[in-house]
Scaffold this active site. Structure first.
Site, short mmCIF file in Angstrom:
data_model
loop_
_atom_site.label_atom_id
_atom_site.label_comp_id
_atom_site.label_asym_id
_atom_site.label_seq_id
_atom_site.Cartn_x
_atom_site.Cartn_y
_atom_site.Cartn_z
CE LYS A 1 45.81 45.91 30.58
NZ LYS A 1 46.12 45.91 32.00
N1 PPE Z 1 44.83 48.55 37.30
C1 PPE Z 1 45.93 48.06 36.68
C2 PPE Z 1 47.23 48.70 36.90
C3 PPE Z 1 45.79 46.95 35.83
O1 PPE Z 1 46.85 46.48 35.21
C4 PPE Z 1 44.52 46.35 35.68
C5 PPE Z 1 44.36 45.14 34.81
C6 PPE Z 1 43.42 46.91 36.35
C7 PPE Z 1 43.61 48.02 37.15
C8 PPE Z 1 42.02 46.38 36.19
O2 PPE Z 1 41.53 46.64 34.90
P1 PPE Z 1 40.47 45.67 34.19
O3 PPE Z 1 41.19 44.42 33.84
O4 PPE Z 1 40.02 46.42 33.00
O5 PPE Z 1 39.37 45.43 35.16
N2 PPE Z 1 45.47 44.27 34.77
C9 PPE Z 1 45.57 43.31 33.70
C10 PPE Z 1 46.97 42.76 33.57
C11 PPE Z 1 47.42 41.76 34.56
C12 PPE Z 1 48.80 41.20 34.22
O6 PPE Z 1 49.50 40.81 35.15
O7 PPE Z 1 49.17 41.13 33.04
C13 PPE Z 1 44.49 42.25 33.76
O8 PPE Z 1 43.87 42.07 34.80
O9 PPE Z 1 44.23 41.64 32.73
#
Ligand code: PPE
Length: 305
Positions: free
Chosen positions: A159
Site C-alpha cells: 500500500k
Molecule cells: N484495493 C485497493 C486499491 C485499496 O486501496 C483497498 C483499500 C482495497 C483494495 C481493500 O483493502 P482492505 O481495506 O484491506 O480491505 N483502500 C483503502 C483506502 C481508501 C482511500 O480512499 O483512502 C481503505 O479502504 O481504507
C-alpha cells in the site's frame, strides 16, 4: 472534508492537530514513496469500541514497508498501541485510522539514504465510503481507461502512497462520466480491482474473486472469504473478464472504507435485478455483525480499546 480532531500521533507522541505539519521538502511529497494503512474502529453492540483486524493491518503496513525498503523506527506493538491511543485521545468511539510512514526532508533526488523515516497516525470519523445509498442499494461502476499497475511497474501488494495516483486518475474519470466508481482491469485485460476496493462476483451460487496477483491483498477481502466459506458457499480465486461480470447474478466490492458495497450497474449493464442480491446481503450482514462484535466466532478479529 475530514472533521478536525484534537490530537495526531507523530513520531512517537501525541501532538495537537494544528502542530502536525511537515516541511515542503518532505521526500514522499515529491516522489511518492511512503506506505500507509486504512483501518476501521467500530462501536460494538456491547458499547465497547473495537478495532477491526488491527494486527493484520499493521502486519500489512510492515510488509508494505519491507517491499518499499523503508525501515519503520517503531515495533508492530508500538504502532498498534499508538492507533488505539490516538482514538482514545480523540474520544472517537467509531472511526477510521490512517497510519502513514513517510520519508522526511533532507536529501532530494531518488536516493534519500539518510532522510528520517517518519510515522503519523490520524483518526477521523468516516461514514459510508461510496455513500449510505450505495451500501443499501448498490453502486454504479464504469470500466476505467486506466489499467491497474503492471506487477513489475509498481509493487501492487504494497500500500504505497504513489500507487494511488492510478486510483485518483481512474476515480476522477469515472465520476466525470457520471459513475460512482472505476473498475480496473489488469495489464492483460482481466478484472483486477476498483480504485480502493477488491471485487467479488456471484453466479449460480458460486462466488469468484480475482487471485492475489495485481491486486492489494485486502483484509476485508480476506474476512469476506472466511465468511463465505463459513456460510458454506463455494469460493474460487480465479481470473475473469469484464463480460463475465456483466452476466453475473450479483457483484460487490470489499474494502475497509467501502466495507461490503453492492454493485448494481457496470458499463451501462444492470447487474442481476439491479439491486443487492441475497448472497451479497447475507455477506454484508455477517460482515457488519462480525465488525460490531455480535458474532462469537469472529470476535478474534476485534481489538477492543
Ligand atoms: N484495493 C485497493 C486499491 C485499496 O486501496 C483497498 C483499500 C482495497 C483494495 C481493500 O483493502 P482492505 O481495506 O484491506 O480491505 N483502500 C483503502 C483506502 C481508501 C482511500 O480512499 O483512502 C481503505 O479502504 O481504507
Amino acid at each position: 472534508m475530514v472533521e478536525k480532531v484534537d490530537s495526531i500521533w507523530m513520531d512517537g507522541e501525541l501532538i495537537r492537530w494544528e502542530e502536525a505539519k511537515v516541511h515542503v521538502l518532505t521526500h514522499t511529497l515529491h516522489y511518492g514513496l511512503g506506505v500507509f494503512e486504512g483501518i476501521r474502529c467500530y462501536l460494538c453492540h456491547d458499547g465497547r469500541s473495537g478495532v477491526f483486524r488491527l494486527r493484520e493491518h499493521i502486519d500489512r503496513l510492515f510488509n508494505s514497508a519491507l517491499i518499499a525498503e523503508i525501515k519503520i523506527p517503531f515495533s508492530r506493538e508500538e504502532i498498534m498501541e499508538a492507533c488505539k491511543e490516538t482514538l482514545r485521545a480523540n474520544d472517537l468511539k467509531e472511526g477510521y485510522i490512517r497510519p502513514i510512514v513517510f520519508i522526511g526532508d533532507g536529501a532530494m533526488g531518488v536516493y534519500p539514504q539518510d532522510n528520517p523515516v517518519r510515522v503519523a497516525i490520524v483518526t477521523w470519523k468516516w461514514g459510508a465510503y461510496l455513500g449510505e445509498e450505495a451500501l443499501k442499494g448498490g453502486t454504479r461502476v464504469k470500466t476505467s481507461s486506466y489499467m491497474r499497475h503492471h506487477v513489475n511497474v509498481m509493487m501492487t501488494k504494497a500500500k504505497i502512497c504513489g500507487n494511488y495516483v492510478n486510483s485518483v486518475l481512474a476515480k476522477r474519470e469515472a465520476v466525470r462520466l457520471g459513475y460512482d466508481e472505476a473498475l480496473m482491469l489488469d495489464t492483460e485485460g482481466y478484472v483486477s480491482e476498483a480504485t480502493g476496493e477488491n471485487i467479488f462476483m456471484v453466479k449460480e451460487g458460486w462466488i469468484k474473486t480475482p487471485p492475489l496477483t495485481s491486486i492489494l491483498p485486502g483484509i476485508t477481502r480476506d474476512s469476506v472469504i472466511t465468511i463465505i466459506k463459513d456460510i458454506g458457499l463455494e469460493l474460487i480465486e480465479q481470473r475473469f473478464t469484464r463480460d463475465e461480470l456483466y452476466t453475473a447474478d450479483e457483484v460487490f466490492f470489499t474494502g475497509t472504507a467501502a466495507e461490503v458495497t453492492p454493485v448494481r450497474e457496470i458499463d451501462g449493464r444492470v447487474i442481476g435485478l439491479g439491486r443487492p442480491g441475497p448472497i451479497t446481503k447475507e455477506i454484508q450482514t455477517t460482515f457488519f455483525g462480525a465488525a460490531r462484535g455480535e458474532l462469537e466466532r469472529y470476535k478474534k478479529w476485534i481489538s477492543y480499546l
